[in-house]
Motif scaffolding. Sequence first.
Motif, mmCIF file in Angstrom:
data_model
loop_
_atom_site.group_PDB
_atom_site.id
_atom_site.type_symbol
_atom_site.label_atom_id
_atom_site.label_comp_id
_atom_site.label_asym_id
_atom_site.label_seq_id
_atom_site.Cartn_x
_atom_site.Cartn_y
_atom_site.Cartn_z
ATOM 1 N N ASN A 109 76.441 22.857 96.693
ATOM 2 C CA ASN A 109 77.343 22.226 97.660
ATOM 3 C C ASN A 109 78.466 23.144 98.130
ATOM 4 O O ASN A 109 79.007 22.948 99.222
ATOM 5 C CB ASN A 109 77.961 20.964 97.052
ATOM 6 N N SER A 137 81.166 14.072 102.523
ATOM 7 C CA SER A 137 80.980 12.746 101.931
ATOM 8 C C SER A 137 82.337 12.081 101.817
ATOM 9 O O SER A 137 83.369 12.759 101.666
ATOM 10 C CB SER A 137 80.346 12.857 100.543
ATOM 11 N N ALA A 139 83.105 10.801 99.266
ATOM 12 C CA ALA A 139 83.464 11.146 97.884
ATOM 13 C C ALA A 139 84.489 12.276 97.850
ATOM 14 O O ALA A 139 85.180 12.459 96.844
ATOM 15 C CB ALA A 139 82.221 11.551 97.097
ATOM 16 N N TYR A 150 81.082 16.200 91.777
ATOM 17 C CA TYR A 150 80.477 15.966 93.095
ATOM 18 C C TYR A 150 81.561 15.713 94.134
ATOM 19 O O TYR A 150 81.555 16.317 95.210
ATOM 20 C CB TYR A 150 79.507 14.779 93.049
ATOM 21 N N LYS A 154 82.705 17.999 97.576
ATOM 22 C CA LYS A 154 82.790 17.481 98.941
ATOM 23 C C LYS A 154 84.220 17.576 99.487
ATOM 24 O O LYS A 154 84.415 17.676 100.706
ATOM 25 C CB LYS A 154 82.269 16.043 98.995
ATOM 26 N N GLU A 179 81.252 12.791 107.184
ATOM 27 C CA GLU A 179 81.494 12.267 105.840
ATOM 28 C C GLU A 179 80.889 10.860 105.716
ATOM 29 O O GLU A 179 81.548 9.870 106.009
ATOM 30 C CB GLU A 179 82.992 12.232 105.556
ATOM 31 N N PRO A 180 79.635 10.772 105.268
ATOM 32 C CA PRO A 180 78.997 9.459 105.157
ATOM 33 C C PRO A 180 79.428 8.709 103.899
ATOM 34 O O PRO A 180 79.761 9.314 102.875
ATOM 35 C CB PRO A 180 77.504 9.793 105.088
ATOM 36 N N CYS A 183 74.615 5.318 101.893
ATOM 37 C CA CYS A 183 73.545 5.552 102.870
ATOM 38 C C CYS A 183 72.205 5.607 102.158
ATOM 39 O O CYS A 183 72.042 6.352 101.184
ATOM 40 C CB CYS A 183 73.813 6.866 103.599
ATOM 41 N N PHE A 188 68.846 10.974 97.840
ATOM 42 C CA PHE A 188 70.125 11.287 97.216
ATOM 43 C C PHE A 188 70.272 10.604 95.853
ATOM 44 O O PHE A 188 70.532 11.249 94.832
ATOM 45 C CB PHE A 188 71.269 10.868 98.140
ATOM 46 N N GLU A 235 84.243 10.205 109.701
ATOM 47 C CA GLU A 235 83.948 9.469 108.473
ATOM 48 C C GLU A 235 83.254 8.167 108.840
ATOM 49 O O GLU A 235 83.756 7.399 109.651
ATOM 50 C CB GLU A 235 85.262 9.182 107.724
#
Length: 288
Positions: A109, A137, A139, A150, A154, A179-180, A183, A188, A235
């Motif tokens: 990442n 993300s 996140a 994680y 991000k 930035e989802p 989903c 994932f 976002e």
Amino acid sequence: MAILITGASSGFGAAMAQTFVQAGYLVIGTARRGEKLTDLQVRLGDRFQPIVMDVCDKESVQAALLHIQTLPEKFQTIDCLINNAGLALGLDSADKANFADWETMIHTNIIGLSYLTHQVLPKMVVNKRGYIINIGSIAGNYPYFGGNVYGATKAYVRQFSLNLRADLHGTGVRVSNIEPGLCEGSEFSNVRFKGDDERAAKLYEYANALTAQDIAETALWLYQRPAHMNVNTIEVMPVSQSFAGLQVHKDVPPPPPAPELPVVVETPSVAAAQSEQGFLGKLASLFK
């Protein structure tokens, strides 16, 4: 000119490859799983060129970039890089997490994304045009239990995107970070839960989550904005998801109807007797 999409073998990447090709653009899709890319090429035709590449391996990245120069000329200039390859591993608290998982997330990442961007940017600057679209993300903005490294990776993607904008001021190169939120339609959660498909499916059950196609269409919309317009960060969440602990409201099936109880109907004589007893009882109490 072509669009280079990493992690194109499934999920967001495959959806973006298909969406961009259907919109008339040329796409180079990279991933580690060559057979998946080949299947995608069969579906998408000659507007899609597959290249096996591991973003965590610098030699693999260099070989892929050299391979691009052997493709038909119309594919050789990368007009847009979509840094989609990424992953989450585990959902344990930091004290119980597997450190090897942390290393994999950091290499993929952060380091992989940064290295490929660094390799592609110089030609974009020379051409005075180009686009870097990073897949971040929520996140990276909102901490949650088990997000630890994680979420940190991000957050890096978010800040890296903004700093690229500052560095590329005046070059004509655009940078956006998508930035989802929650989903579905990708691998994932299956990867995060290390093959526990039942647990992954449960996460999205009745959640009305975003889909991979939603993210693909968001990326296409960004790319199609006029050259003078830059969307720094976008976002997106499903309506069912909120900020408070990233709660997800789920539409659960309604409970079954309660069984009907028998209706007891008192006869007039019983009701009258009870009424009379009540009256006489009250009258008797006055003479005690």
